[in-house]
Design a protein around this motif. Sequence first.
Motif, short mmCIF file in Angstrom:
data_model
loop_
_atom_site.label_atom_id
_atom_site.label_comp_id
_atom_site.label_asym_id
_atom_site.label_seq_id
_atom_site.Cartn_x
_atom_site.Cartn_y
_atom_site.Cartn_z
N ARG A 1 17.36 24.08 26.78
CA ARG A 1 18.54 24.60 27.48
C ARG A 1 18.75 26.07 27.16
NH1 ARG A 1 24.91 23.09 26.34
NH2 ARG A 1 25.78 24.36 28.03
N GLY B 1 16.33 28.40 29.03
CA GLY B 1 16.71 28.63 30.41
C GLY B 1 17.79 29.68 30.56
N GLU C 1 24.69 29.71 33.30
CA GLU C 1 24.53 28.30 33.62
C GLU C 1 25.53 27.95 34.73
OE1 GLU C 1 23.84 24.70 30.77
OE2 GLU C 1 26.03 24.94 31.00
N ARG D 1 20.01 27.23 35.53
CA ARG D 1 20.19 28.29 34.53
C ARG D 1 19.28 29.47 34.82
NH1 ARG D 1 19.63 23.36 31.41
NH2 ARG D 1 21.73 22.62 30.93
N THR E 1 14.08 34.19 32.58
CA THR E 1 14.02 32.75 32.32
C THR E 1 14.73 31.97 33.42
OG1 THR E 1 16.05 32.65 31.01
CG2 THR E 1 14.01 33.23 29.85
N GLY F 1 15.93 27.64 34.29
CA GLY F 1 15.99 26.28 33.79
C GLY F 1 16.82 25.39 34.69
N ASP G 1 15.95 18.25 30.49
CA ASP G 1 15.99 19.69 30.67
C ASP G 1 14.59 20.24 30.87
OD1 ASP G 1 18.77 20.02 30.35
OD2 ASP G 1 18.57 19.99 28.18
N ALA H 1 12.67 24.27 31.31
CA ALA H 1 12.87 25.72 31.34
C ALA H 1 11.52 26.41 31.34
CB ALA H 1 13.70 26.18 30.14
#
Length: 261
Positions: free
Chosen positions: A37, A40, A216, A226, A235, A237, A248, A250
């Motif tokens: 998480r 991301g 997010e 994300r 990045t 996610g 999750d 990412a």
Amino acid sequence: MGTMMRWLIALMVMVSTVNVAANSFLYDTLKMAGGVREMGMGNAFIAVAEESSALFVNPAGLANDGSFINYELMDYDKAIDSTFEQFSFSTGMFGYGHIRRNSLAGDSAKVAYYGIARQGKNGVDWGLTYKTVESSTNDQSFSSYTLDVGVLMHVTPRLNWGVVGKDILKRDLGIDPTFSTGLAWSDQNRNILIAGDVVQRHVDDDAYVFSRFGLEYRLTDGFFVRLGSERDYGTFGVSLGFPFATVDYAMKHHLRHDEQG
């Protein structure tokens, strides 16, 4: 006065012990640890510090209510590491986790995390993480320990400020203490979460400060997207929540190559 002086001398001896030479592999394993998480969101998580992965980022987040178990593969495609897995568990004010990482270059590290946190009545939470380290790098094998300290201040119901000091006390570990801080804001319904960190990095003679940012957004119940930025990487996610678990994913993108976790 005499007792206080003895404590001060003991702390100075602990900090100034002759250290094993640091390298970027061990540094990143200890300093940049975080979950899928967090990746991301560009790893901007110091003032978010939620669930059991707070153990790696800011131990003050362990003071949040609830129990969590996470198992994460941080380099699924094995682009850099043959093995990079994380496990974390938290309940109430306690947390435990471990990282097992083996690079394609032959470096290895096993880190166990033991965390405790306290929720303050004035909106200021604090936490400690004690880490034991077993590593083999640069043809050196050694074991050590180190301590992280974190603070999480709930400035308003929607704004958090976090501060974390990593590797404050250590033994035979050639990694300098570092300090980082961050802010996190969410809207009233927690549909949007925006976070930003300022991070100190110090590997041997290479010392500088950089920033990272993350967003997010909840598209609907149980479905989050994300985006983030950390140094030379962007990045992305997603998160899918089910009644029994949350999944999750990412990835981070460099101008010349991709890394996934």
